[in-house]
Design a protein around this motif. Sequence first.
Motif, PDB file in Angstrom:
ATOM      1  N   CYS A   1       4.256   5.830  -3.054  1.00  0.00           N
ATOM      2  CA  CYS A   1       2.960   5.412  -3.576  1.00  0.00           C
ATOM      3  C   CYS A   1       2.098   5.015  -2.376  1.00  0.00           C
ATOM      4  CB  CYS A   1       3.111   4.268  -4.592  1.00  0.00           C
ATOM      5  SG  CYS A   1       3.768   2.747  -3.886  1.00  0.00           S
ATOM      6  N   ARG A   2       1.155   4.137  -2.570  1.00  0.00           N
ATOM      7  CA  ARG A   2       0.278   3.726  -1.469  1.00  0.00           C
ATOM      8  C   ARG A   2       1.001   2.801  -0.496  1.00  0.00           C
ATOM      9  NH1 ARG A   2      -2.693  -0.663  -1.047  1.00  0.00           N
ATOM     10  NH2 ARG A   2      -2.492  -1.062  -3.270  1.00  0.00           N
ATOM     11  N   SER A   3       1.735   1.805  -1.031  1.00  0.00           N
ATOM     12  CA  SER A   3       2.330   0.784  -0.167  1.00  0.00           C
ATOM     13  C   SER A   3       3.846   0.671  -0.263  1.00  0.00           C
ATOM     14  CB  SER A   3       1.736  -0.585  -0.509  1.00  0.00           C
ATOM     15  OG  SER A   3       2.142  -0.959  -1.819  1.00  0.00           O
ATOM     16  N   GLY A   4       4.449   1.293  -1.274  1.00  0.00           N
ATOM     17  CA  GLY A   4       5.886   1.180  -1.485  1.00  0.00           C
ATOM     18  C   GLY A   4       6.263   0.297  -2.655  1.00  0.00           C
ATOM     19  N   ASN A   5       5.283  -0.381  -3.258  1.00  0.00           N
ATOM     20  CA  ASN A   5       5.560  -1.291  -4.370  1.00  0.00           C
ATOM     21  C   ASN A   5       5.783  -0.526  -5.678  1.00  0.00           C
ATOM     22  OD1 ASN A   5       5.865  -3.601  -5.906  1.00  0.00           O
ATOM     23  ND2 ASN A   5       3.672  -3.956  -6.110  1.00  0.00           N
TER      24      ASN A   5
END
Length: 101
Positions: free
Chosen positions: A65-69
Amino acid sequence: MDLQQDQWWNDFQNDENAVILDVRTEDEVSEGTIPGAIHHDFYQGQDFLNALENLDKSKNYYVYCRSGNRSGQTCLLMNQLGFENTFNLIGGMNEWQGPTV
């Protein structure tokens, strides 16, 4: 399993049973994706769950995803749904140094 970028990309490239799964929004995807990724938006609720259920559980999923969350949450969810091999890209696209399209 959370993997650093180098290991995630190297493992993917050497995995004949691999699928890259992008769980970002359409707007995020429009900024660029990892080549060959399939896209299912994490924020689509039941549609997202249905899309996951329709994936081949015998494959190995490299999720980002964007940040890994969101991708980390997706990996946990997929494991609960019976997927055995899910790999989260730590840092997501924010830290991605590999190829994009």
